[in-house]
Write an enzyme that holds these catalytic residues in place. Sequence first.
Site, PDB file in Angstrom:
ATOM      1  CG  LEU A  37      -2.167  -0.820   1.209  1.00 39.68           C
ATOM      2  CD1 LEU A  37      -2.803  -0.857   2.594  1.00 39.68           C
ATOM      3  CD2 LEU A  37      -3.164  -0.305   0.184  1.00 39.68           C
ATOM      4  CG  ASP A  38       0.938   4.023  -3.249  1.00 38.55           C
ATOM      5  OD1 ASP A  38       1.987   3.434  -3.551  1.00 38.55           O
ATOM      6  OD2 ASP A  38       0.034   4.260  -4.075  1.00 38.55           O
ATOM      7  CB  SER A  39       3.843   6.279   2.270  1.00 37.22           C
ATOM      8  OG  SER A  39       3.817   7.354   1.344  1.00 37.22           O
TER       9      SER A  39
END
Length: 298
Positions: A37-39
């Site tokens: 998952l992106d930050s």
Amino acid sequence: MTGLLLLHKNPGTTSFDSLKPVKKALKTPKVCHTGTLDSFAQGLLVVLTGRAVKLSSIFTGYDKQYQALLRFGEETDTLDPQGKPVASAPIPRKEDMEAAFPAFTGTILQAPPLYSAIHVNGKRAHTLARAGIAIEMKKRPVTIYSISLTAWDPPYAELEIHCSSGTYIRSLARDLALAIGSRAHLHALKRTMVGNFSLQDALSIPPKTPNSFHIEEIINTALQPLNIELFSKLNIPCVQINEETAKVVSHGGNLKLLREALPEPENNTIALFGPESFAALIEQKDHLWNYKFVNAAD
């Protein structure tokens, strides 16, 4: 400490860093997540620990569900809230946006974001993009099973999306906006499902935890063993074998002993269980059974 953990990743941290308290609690570096998952995003990470990390490949094909918050009127270079604005356009009408959903439902061709971990000529796309190197992101097929609007507060639209693995919600935000004469980027994202695993069942760890010992105890308790219930959630049939056969299997012995005992599975993958525990995961290719994973100490 071999097993599976459902973890609620907090926004503002990387998927890799989210695993640090798990590694500390279980006292092992053998911990992996099965889908980044992106930050800026939050939501469900399916985490494998111990010898179970060898099973990570079976999770790659599972579909996902998301709650996505799109901000119309502005596109950024990264297609998320952390990027720089690169284009603007009028905010669309709600009716026009919903009318475009069918064109993005089903199997479509989608170009991944320029700022992504996709390999281009042996290097990550985001590395090339940050170096100012112009590259073309080739479109690839993905499947979007459903899109629905759950909230509309211009310029923001909240969507619920069910899609295949490999789908970029950032790209969907970009393409949907362009199709209706607007621009958009993904403002926030929450992953709510991975296959049959739900965010509702995930462990949430606060970013700053005053009592680390208490959190370690909770993580150990939340770790799910490799049992029949778990493999049922993976839609993998389970077969019970006797103690003698389990010993042969646990050492990677010849599977011909099992030929008559094994059914014909729909997905050509079977989990074998001895009297006491999970023994092995096997798969059938060209009518022959082969080991995919043996649950034995390294």
